[in-house]
Write a protein that holds these residues in place. Structure first.
Motif, PDB file in Angstrom:
ATOM      1  N   LEU A   1       0.831  -1.203   0.000  1.00  0.00           N
ATOM      2  CA  LEU A   1       0.000   0.000   0.000  1.00  0.00           C
ATOM      3  C   LEU A   1       0.866   1.253   0.000  1.00  0.00           C
ATOM      4  O   LEU A   1       0.514   2.258  -0.614  1.00  0.00           O
ATOM      5  CB  LEU A   1      -0.921  -0.015   1.231  1.00  0.00           C
ATOM      6  N   ARG A   2       2.008   1.179   0.679  1.00  0.00           N
ATOM      7  CA  ARG A   2       2.917   2.326   0.708  1.00  0.00           C
ATOM      8  C   ARG A   2       3.424   2.650  -0.693  1.00  0.00           C
ATOM      9  O   ARG A   2       3.467   3.817  -1.107  1.00  0.00           O
ATOM     10  CB  ARG A   2       4.078   2.013   1.645  1.00  0.00           C
ATOM     11  N   ASN A   3       3.815   1.624  -1.446  1.00  0.00           N
ATOM     12  CA  ASN A   3       4.280   1.851  -2.818  1.00  0.00           C
ATOM     13  C   ASN A   3       3.148   2.323  -3.720  1.00  0.00           C
ATOM     14  O   ASN A   3       3.360   3.120  -4.637  1.00  0.00           O
ATOM     15  CB  ASN A   3       4.889   0.564  -3.378  1.00  0.00           C
ATOM     16  N   ARG A   4       1.930   1.840  -3.459  1.00  0.00           N
ATOM     17  CA  ARG A   4       0.797   2.305  -4.251  1.00  0.00           C
ATOM     18  C   ARG A   4       0.542   3.789  -4.021  1.00  0.00           C
ATOM     19  O   ARG A   4       0.243   4.533  -4.964  1.00  0.00           O
ATOM     20  CB  ARG A   4      -0.452   1.507  -3.879  1.00  0.00           C
ATOM     21  N   VAL A   5       0.636   4.218  -2.762  1.00  0.00           N
ATOM     22  CA  VAL A   5       0.458   5.647  -2.467  1.00  0.00           C
ATOM     23  C   VAL A   5       1.547   6.462  -3.152  1.00  0.00           C
ATOM     24  O   VAL A   5       1.282   7.540  -3.717  1.00  0.00           O
ATOM     25  CB  VAL A   5       0.460   5.877  -0.950  1.00  0.00           C
ATOM     26  N   ALA A   6       2.803   5.966  -3.102  1.00  0.00           N
ATOM     27  CA  ALA A   6       3.899   6.668  -3.754  1.00  0.00           C
ATOM     28  C   ALA A   6       3.668   6.748  -5.266  1.00  0.00           C
ATOM     29  O   ALA A   6       3.880   7.797  -5.888  1.00  0.00           O
ATOM     30  CB  ALA A   6       5.219   5.960  -3.454  1.00  0.00           C
ATOM     31  N   LEU A   7       3.232   5.629  -5.854  1.00  0.00           N
ATOM     32  CA  LEU A   7       2.962   5.620  -7.295  1.00  0.00           C
ATOM     33  C   LEU A   7       1.819   6.570  -7.635  1.00  0.00           C
ATOM     34  O   LEU A   7       1.887   7.311  -8.635  1.00  0.00           O
ATOM     35  CB  LEU A   7       2.634   4.200  -7.750  1.00  0.00           C
ATOM     36  N   ALA A   8       0.777   6.566  -6.805  1.00  0.00           N
ATOM     37  CA  ALA A   8      -0.352   7.457  -7.057  1.00  0.00           C
ATOM     38  C   ALA A   8       0.065   8.917  -6.938  1.00  0.00           C
ATOM     39  O   ALA A   8      -0.297   9.756  -7.765  1.00  0.00           O
ATOM     40  CB  ALA A   8      -1.491   7.155  -6.082  1.00  0.00           C
ATOM     41  N   GLY A   9       0.862   9.241  -5.894  1.00  0.00           N
ATOM     42  CA  GLY A   9       1.331  10.622  -5.736  1.00  0.00           C
ATOM     43  C   GLY A   9       2.201  11.062  -6.894  1.00  0.00           C
ATOM     44  O   GLY A   9       2.048  12.175  -7.417  1.00  0.00           O
ATOM     45  N   GLY A  10       3.132  10.196  -7.311  1.00  0.00           N
ATOM     46  CA  GLY A  10       3.982  10.532  -8.443  1.00  0.00           C
ATOM     47  C   GLY A  10       3.193  10.681  -9.728  1.00  0.00           C
ATOM     48  O   GLY A  10       3.469  11.572 -10.541  1.00  0.00           O
ATOM     49  N   THR A  11       2.179   9.821  -9.916  1.00  0.00           N
ATOM     50  CA  THR A  11       1.369   9.902 -11.132  1.00  0.00           C
ATOM     51  C   THR A  11       0.579  11.204 -11.187  1.00  0.00           C
ATOM     52  O   THR A  11       0.479  11.853 -12.244  1.00  0.00           O
ATOM     53  CB  THR A  11       0.406   8.708 -11.195  1.00  0.00           C
ATOM     54  N   VAL A  12       0.022  11.598 -10.033  1.00  0.00           N
ATOM     55  CA  VAL A  12      -0.758  12.841  -9.999  1.00  0.00           C
ATOM     56  C   VAL A  12       0.128  14.045 -10.305  1.00  0.00           C
ATOM     57  O   VAL A  12      -0.227  14.923 -11.102  1.00  0.00           O
ATOM     58  CB  VAL A  12      -1.438  12.994  -8.623  1.00  0.00           C
ATOM     59  N   VAL A  13       1.306  14.088  -9.683  1.00  0.00           N
ATOM     60  CA  VAL A  13       2.220  15.211  -9.923  1.00  0.00           C
ATOM     61  C   VAL A  13       2.707  15.200 -11.368  1.00  0.00           C
ATOM     62  O   VAL A  13       2.817  16.262 -12.014  1.00  0.00           O
ATOM     63  CB  VAL A  13       3.395  15.156  -8.939  1.00  0.00           C
ATOM     64  N   PHE A  14       3.015  14.009 -11.907  1.00  0.00           N
ATOM     65  CA  PHE A  14       3.454  13.916 -13.301  1.00  0.00           C
ATOM     66  C   PHE A  14       2.372  14.443 -14.235  1.00  0.00           C
ATOM     67  O   PHE A  14       2.661  15.202 -15.174  1.00  0.00           O
ATOM     68  CB  PHE A  14       3.787  12.466 -13.643  1.00  0.00           C
ATOM     69  N   ALA A  15       1.119  14.038 -13.987  1.00  0.00           N
ATOM     70  CA  ALA A  15       0.022  14.507 -14.841  1.00  0.00           C
ATOM     71  C   ALA A  15      -0.127  16.022 -14.737  1.00  0.00           C
ATOM     72  O   ALA A  15      -0.350  16.705 -15.750  1.00  0.00           O
ATOM     73  CB  ALA A  15      -1.279  13.807 -14.447  1.00  0.00           C
TER      74      ALA A  15
ATOM     75  N   ALA B   1       8.031  13.876  -5.894  1.00  0.00           N
ATOM     76  CA  ALA B   1       6.684  13.637  -5.376  1.00  0.00           C
ATOM     77  C   ALA B   1       6.493  12.187  -4.962  1.00  0.00           C
ATOM     78  O   ALA B   1       5.898  11.890  -3.924  1.00  0.00           O
ATOM     79  CB  ALA B   1       5.647  14.030  -6.427  1.00  0.00           C
ATOM     80  N   ALA B   2       7.013  11.261  -5.787  1.00  0.00           N
ATOM     81  CA  ALA B   2       6.889   9.842  -5.450  1.00  0.00           C
ATOM     82  C   ALA B   2       7.659   9.520  -4.172  1.00  0.00           C
ATOM     83  O   ALA B   2       7.153   8.808  -3.287  1.00  0.00           O
ATOM     84  CB  ALA B   2       7.386   8.983  -6.616  1.00  0.00           C
ATOM     85  N   LEU B   3       8.893  10.039  -4.071  1.00  0.00           N
ATOM     86  CA  LEU B   3       9.675   9.791  -2.851  1.00  0.00           C
ATOM     87  C   LEU B   3       9.017  10.427  -1.630  1.00  0.00           C
ATOM     88  O   LEU B   3       8.930   9.815  -0.554  1.00  0.00           O
ATOM     89  CB  LEU B   3      11.097  10.341  -3.031  1.00  0.00           C
ATOM     90  N   GLY B   4       8.540  11.676  -1.798  1.00  0.00           N
ATOM     91  CA  GLY B   4       7.860  12.334  -0.684  1.00  0.00           C
ATOM     92  C   GLY B   4       6.595  11.605  -0.276  1.00  0.00           C
ATOM     93  O   GLY B   4       6.313  11.450   0.919  1.00  0.00           O
ATOM     94  N   ALA B   5       5.815  11.154  -1.270  1.00  0.00           N
ATOM     95  CA  ALA B   5       4.591  10.422  -0.966  1.00  0.00           C
ATOM     96  C   ALA B   5       4.896   9.112  -0.251  1.00  0.00           C
ATOM     97  O   ALA B   5       4.171   8.707   0.670  1.00  0.00           O
ATOM     98  CB  ALA B   5       3.810  10.143  -2.251  1.00  0.00           C
ATOM     99  N   ARG B   6       5.994   8.469  -0.632  1.00  0.00           N
ATOM    100  CA  ARG B   6       6.347   7.210   0.031  1.00  0.00           C
ATOM    101  C   ARG B   6       6.767   7.450   1.475  1.00  0.00           C
ATOM    102  O   ARG B   6       6.416   6.680   2.379  1.00  0.00           O
ATOM    103  CB  ARG B   6       7.465   6.516  -0.740  1.00  0.00           C
TER     104      ARG B   6
END
Length: 451
Positions: free
Chosen positions: A3-17, A175-180
């Motif tokens: 779940l932690r990696n999913r949150v990081a992936l989601a945060g990075g995806t949102v910032v990338f978009a 963003a991904a690192l921060g979200a993780r």
């Protein structure tokens, strides 16, 4: 994936978009702005710089004519700052023309003022230029071409492209690192909750708890889970205690019945002079066993089924219970003091609870004693006997399942009647208490009156 990696992936995806969308908006806007700025430079050069340059040529031409020589306006491009200027002297005619571009019929129309000035791209000496063609102010019938290298704008756009790409990639990574990192802290209660659930699953230890502080949804989930586990533990403990106590209580009458039947099967059997006594003992134990099973079924029924509540006259219900018990001819005298009272309750469950209270009072009353049943308008039922009462040390336990004081263990009963009363009271939002009376015991059942 955790779940932690999913949150990081989601945060990075949102910032990338978001960064990609911003880049797709910024790049065309800046590109149009740079091209517009470049065109403004060309327009200004064709107007101001060309006019100034033409004045300089006219001054030199006049000076040269006074000196007896002749100077002509150059047709090759002339560098002025970052731009290059080319003059086409009148009469303008279609043809090679020299310089950036050949003279077209469109250029002839522009020189004559019949067509507006215009922009175009052209290759000159291996370099791409942005060329602006306009009539030359101050010289009728002449043209001026102002040109600037396309690389001036393209190099800036290339640097902008690289910058936006770096910002998008770097922002996404950060963003991904921060979200993780943040997810590791935010989801710590979830990890603790998961560990607790796995521990309970592996060990069946229902005492495991998780302590989480905060007011967010995860903290509320953890507290709800802890409350649920406390309820499950209490339920399982009560179930185990009920099974243990029930097995103990069932063992005694079953053993007695089995013993009496074995005695009847030996020797002369029913012809034995003791056979009637043995049969009577077996019947008594059978009745106790029946009452115990009925009480257990009653506890299970009220614990699992929903109540069918309706507006019920508590005083009339108590009157019916007292009349039924009085027909049995008990050794005690039943008296009533019933005030009209309306409650919202399950009539069947409440009648059973009132019957248990009165039966308990009759059982403990001496011969000729009195049992007073009183109903108050506020939903309170009191049943007072004139028995020996209950020791103060036993009062907190009289409503527990299978609890019987030392003085009551020689009397018939299962120890479940008052437990049923407590369960019915709590299911109706009320409570039941036992209080010492002047001569005996007072049982008080409180129910919320109907509104």
């Amino acid at each position: 994936m955790t779940l932690r990696n999913r949150v990081a992936l989601a945060g990075g995806t949102v910032v990338f978009a978001a960064l990609l969308l911003a880049s797709l908006v910024i790049y065309p806007s800046l590109s149009a702005g740079l091209h517009r700025q470049s065109d403004d430079v060309l327009t200004s050069a064709a107007d101001r710089d060309a006019s100034q340059l033409l004045k300089d040529f006219k001054f030199k031409m006049e000076q040269m004519e006074r000196e007896g020589t002749r100077l002509t306006v150059p047709t090759s491009p002339v560098t002025v700052g970052s731009t290059q200027l080319q003059f086409v002297a009148p009469p303008v005619a279609a043809g090679p023309g020299g310089g950036f571009l050949p003279v077209s019929s469109h250029d002839v129309e522009v020189a004559r003022g019949r067509a507006p000035a215009y922009f175009q791209d052209a290759e000159y000496e291996g370099v791409t230029y942005r060329v602006y063609t306009a009539p030359l102010s101050g010289w009728d019938g002449a043209l001026v071409r102002a040109a600037i290298r396309q690389s001036v704008v393209s190099s800036t756009l290339d640097r902008l492209t690289v910058l936006l790409a770096v910002i998008t990639a770097g922002g996404t990574l950060l963003a991904a690192l921060g979200a993780r990192l943040v997810a590791g802290r935010v989801l710590r209660p979830v990890r603790q909750l998961t560990d607790t659930v796995e521990h309970i699953t592996a060990t069946q230890d229902l005492t495991a708890r998780i302590d989480v502080h905060g007011r967010d949804e995860i903290a509320r989930l953890a507290r709800s889970f802890a409350a649920m586990m406390a309820a499950v533990e209490e339920s399982v403990t009560a179930q185990r205690r009920l099974v243990s106590d029930a097995s103990h209580e069932l063992r005694t009458p079953l053993t007695s019945i089995t013993t009496n039947l074995e005695l009847l099967s030996e020797g002369p059997g029913v012809a034995d002079p003791q056979a009637p006594a043995l049969v009577e003992q077996a019947r008594t134990q059978t009745r106790e066993l029946r009452d115990l099973v009925n009480d257990l079924v009653e506890l299970a029924r009220h614990g699992q089924q929903h109540l069918h509540t309706e507006d019920t006259r508590l005083d009339l219900l108590a009157e019916r219970v007292v009349a039924r018990i009085a027909r049995r001819g008990p050794q005690a005298t039943l008296r009533t003091d019933l005030a009209p009272c309306l409650v919202h309750a399950d009539p069947d469950a409440l009648e059973r609870a009132l019957g248990n209270l009165v039966d308990n009072a009759v059982k403990w009353s001496p011969d000729g004693g009195q049992v007073l049943v009183r109903v108050a308008p506020d939903g309170t039922v009191t049943v007072t006997d004139q028995g020996p009462g209950i020791p103060a040390d036993d009062l907190p336990f009289v409503f527990d399942r299978f609890y019987r004081s030392p003085t009551a263990r020689s009397l018939p009963g299962s120890g479940l009647g008052l437990a049923i009363v407590k369960q019915v009271a709590e299911m109706h939002g009320g409570r039941v208490t036992a209080e010492p009376a002047e001569h005996g015991l007072c049982m008080r059942l409180r129910l919320p009156p109907a509104t």
